[in-house]
Design a protein around this motif. Structure first.
Motif, PDB file in Angstrom:
ATOM      1  N   THR A  62       1.016  -1.116  -0.043  1.00 28.56           N
ATOM      2  CA  THR A  62      -0.119  -0.052  -0.049  1.00 28.56           C
ATOM      3  C   THR A  62       0.740   1.406  -0.101  1.00 28.56           C
ATOM      4  N   ALA A  63       1.896   1.081   0.880  1.00 27.65           N
ATOM      5  CA  ALA A  63       2.754   2.412   0.816  1.00 27.65           C
ATOM      6  C   ALA A  63       3.456   2.422  -0.532  1.00 27.65           C
ATOM      7  N   ASP A  64       3.845   1.458  -1.194  1.00 32.82           N
ATOM      8  CA  ASP A  64       4.466   1.437  -2.507  1.00 32.82           C
ATOM      9  C   ASP A  64       3.459   2.159  -3.413  1.00 32.82           C
ATOM     10  N   LEU A  65       2.328   1.511  -3.650  1.00 37.15           N
ATOM     11  CA  LEU A  65       1.176   2.312  -4.270  1.00 37.15           C
ATOM     12  C   LEU A  65       1.094   3.603  -4.191  1.00 37.15           C
ATOM     13  N   THR A  99      11.278   5.233 -15.140  1.00 40.32           N
ATOM     14  CA  THR A  99      12.562   5.469 -14.715  1.00 40.32           C
ATOM     15  C   THR A  99      12.649   6.146 -13.359  1.00 40.32           C
ATOM     16  N   LEU A 100      11.683   6.996 -12.899  1.00 37.77           N
ATOM     17  CA  LEU A 100      11.410   7.623 -11.835  1.00 37.77           C
ATOM     18  C   LEU A 100      11.059   6.504 -10.822  1.00 37.77           C
ATOM     19  N   LEU A 101      10.099   5.556 -10.962  1.00 41.60           N
ATOM     20  CA  LEU A 101       9.755   4.732 -10.271  1.00 41.60           C
ATOM     21  C   LEU A 101      10.897   3.696  -9.647  1.00 41.60           C
ATOM     22  N   ALA A 102      11.731   3.373 -11.102  1.00 37.86           N
ATOM     23  CA  ALA A 102      12.832   2.588 -10.600  1.00 37.86           C
ATOM     24  C   ALA A 102      13.757   3.376  -9.622  1.00 37.86           C
ATOM     25  N   VAL A 103      14.256   4.363 -10.128  1.00 38.22           N
ATOM     26  CA  VAL A 103      14.923   5.256  -8.839  1.00 38.22           C
ATOM     27  C   VAL A 103      14.444   5.215  -7.623  1.00 38.22           C
ATOM     28  N   ASP A 104      13.054   5.445  -7.378  1.00 35.48           N
ATOM     29  CA  ASP A 104      12.400   5.573  -6.086  1.00 35.48           C
ATOM     30  C   ASP A 104      12.694   4.119  -5.405  1.00 35.48           C
ATOM     31  N   ARG A 105      12.383   3.044  -6.147  1.00 33.66           N
ATOM     32  CA  ARG A 105      12.626   1.818  -5.189  1.00 33.66           C
ATOM     33  C   ARG A 105      14.067   1.523  -5.137  1.00 33.66           C
ATOM     34  N   MET A 106      14.805   2.115  -5.942  1.00 26.71           N
ATOM     35  CA  MET A 106      16.513   1.714  -5.569  1.00 26.71           C
ATOM     36  C   MET A 106      16.578   2.471  -4.374  1.00 26.71           C
ATOM     37  N   LEU A 107      16.188   3.678  -4.226  1.00 21.78           N
ATOM     38  CA  LEU A 107      16.582   4.628  -2.911  1.00 21.78           C
ATOM     39  C   LEU A 107      15.501   4.255  -1.750  1.00 21.78           C
ATOM     40  N   ARG A 115      18.399  10.026   1.564  1.00 18.85           N
ATOM     41  CA  ARG A 115      17.410   9.926   0.199  1.00 18.85           C
ATOM     42  C   ARG A 115      17.198  11.331  -0.389  1.00 18.85           C
ATOM     43  N   GLU A 116      16.915  12.425   0.515  1.00 22.21           N
ATOM     44  CA  GLU A 116      16.572  13.717   0.140  1.00 22.21           C
ATOM     45  C   GLU A 116      17.815  14.340  -0.467  1.00 22.21           C
ATOM     46  N   ALA A 117      18.770  14.123   0.534  1.00 19.86           N
ATOM     47  CA  ALA A 117      20.293  14.822  -0.075  1.00 19.86           C
ATOM     48  C   ALA A 117      20.658  14.301  -1.430  1.00 19.86           C
ATOM     49  N   PHE A 118      20.073  13.041  -1.858  1.00 16.95           N
ATOM     50  CA  PHE A 118      20.428  12.658  -2.986  1.00 16.95           C
ATOM     51  C   PHE A 118      19.877  13.210  -3.861  1.00 16.95           C
ATOM     52  N   VAL A 119      18.279  13.305  -3.836  1.00 17.08           N
ATOM     53  CA  VAL A 119      17.577  13.848  -4.670  1.00 17.08           C
ATOM     54  C   VAL A 119      17.865  15.313  -5.076  1.00 17.08           C
ATOM     55  N   LEU A 120      18.241  15.845  -3.913  1.00 11.73           N
ATOM     56  CA  LEU A 120      18.397  17.505  -4.064  1.00 11.73           C
ATOM     57  C   LEU A 120      19.669  17.585  -5.005  1.00 11.73           C
ATOM     58  N   ALA A 121      20.667  16.583  -4.827  1.00  6.07           N
ATOM     59  CA  ALA A 121      21.958  16.820  -5.656  1.00  6.07           C
ATOM     60  C   ALA A 121      21.801  16.509  -7.143  1.00  6.07           C
ATOM     61  N   GLN A 122      21.154  15.446  -7.340  1.00  7.24           N
ATOM     62  CA  GLN A 122      20.917  14.904  -8.432  1.00  7.24           C
ATOM     63  C   GLN A 122      19.850  15.401  -9.496  1.00  7.24           C
ATOM     64  N   PHE A 123      18.603  15.732  -8.822  1.00  5.82           N
ATOM     65  CA  PHE A 123      17.599  16.079  -9.452  1.00  5.82           C
ATOM     66  C   PHE A 123      17.321  17.633  -9.527  1.00  5.82           C
ATOM     67  N   GLU A 124      17.678  18.158  -8.400  1.00  3.78           N
ATOM     68  CA  GLU A 124      17.528  19.732  -8.257  1.00  3.78           C
ATOM     69  C   GLU A 124      18.864  20.371  -8.522  1.00  3.78           C
ATOM     70  N   GLU A 125      19.983  19.568  -8.709  1.00  2.00           N
ATOM     71  CA  GLU A 125      21.209  20.090  -9.004  1.00  2.00           C
ATOM     72  C   GLU A 125      21.624  21.146  -7.917  1.00  2.00           C
ATOM     73  N   LEU A 126      21.465  20.903  -6.710  1.00  2.00           N
ATOM     74  CA  LEU A 126      22.010  21.902  -5.810  1.00  2.00           C
ATOM     75  C   LEU A 126      23.235  21.469  -5.291  1.00  2.00           C
ATOM     76  N   SER A 127      24.030  22.523  -4.911  1.00  2.00           N
ATOM     77  CA  SER A 127      25.509  22.163  -4.407  1.00  2.00           C
ATOM     78  C   SER A 127      25.480  21.731  -3.066  1.00  2.00           C
ATOM     79  N   TYR A 128      26.573  21.474  -2.469  1.00  2.00           N
ATOM     80  CA  TYR A 128      26.781  20.977  -1.137  1.00  2.00           C
ATOM     81  C   TYR A 128      26.303  21.905  -0.375  1.00  2.00           C
ATOM     82  N   PRO A 129      26.706  23.380  -0.286  1.00  2.00           N
ATOM     83  CA  PRO A 129      26.389  23.998   0.552  1.00  2.00           C
ATOM     84  C   PRO A 129      24.856  24.326   0.621  1.00  2.00           C
TER      85      PRO A 129
END
Length: 158
Positions: A62-65, A99-107, A115-129
């Motif tokens: 259910t959570a996955d759905l 692809t988004l669902l596959a990445v979500d399952r992987m994370l 997970r949030e830090a990864f998404v911010l870096a990879q998808f929102e392209e935020l810098s470390y600071p």
């Protein structure tokens, strides 16, 4: 397994129908629960409380759905903001959704902040600071989180 299914399927489907308020989704998730049970390494004889065991599997499904639907809704909302000329074709949309669902399952195996830090870096392209500021953590923690997430992804793909 046949008698196990007959004994518990109506109860499980009823439980899911109450939780989801949707007959079709309840039927699908009840089936998926039993498929998951068939693939489980736990012998049926070792399941001491079948209803609790089935409810636990169903809760995860259910959570996955809900997570999958949320991702799809967010993606469709994003597409709605694009000018028509830039909107991807239906085929491209489907590929991106898959692809988004596959990445979500992987994370899923990662803690929420990692997970949030990864998404911010990879998808929102935020810098470390920027990530550090957004999450209220140190730069070193950002580095550790992203290293951990990358290791997790590499292992999942291996």
């Amino acid at each position: 397994m046949h008698s196990f299914y007959q004994d518990h399927h109506p109860w499980l489907q009823s439980l899911l129908r109450k939780r989801l308020s949707n007959r079709e989704d309840a039927a699908d998730l009840a089936q998926d629960t039993f498929v998951r049970l068939l693939r489980a390494p736990v012998p049926q004889e070792e399941i001491l409380d079948p209803r609790r065991y089935l409810a636990t599997i169903a809760r995860g499904l259910t959570a996955d759905l809900f997570r999958r639907r949320s991702l799809e809704r967010d993606y469709l909302d994003y597409l709605a903001t694009l000018p028509q000329a830039l909107a991807p074709s239906s085929e491209e949309q489907l590929i991106v959704q898959q692809t988004l669902l596959a990445v979500d399952r992987m994370l899923q195996g990662l803690p929420p902040k990692v997970r949030e830090a990864f998404v911010l870096a990879q998808f929102e392209e935020l810098s470390y600071p920027e990530i550090a500021q957004r999450l209220g953590i140190s730069l070193r923690t950002v580095s550790n989180y992203l290293t951990r997430a990358m290791e997790h992804c590499c292992l999942a793909l291996a």
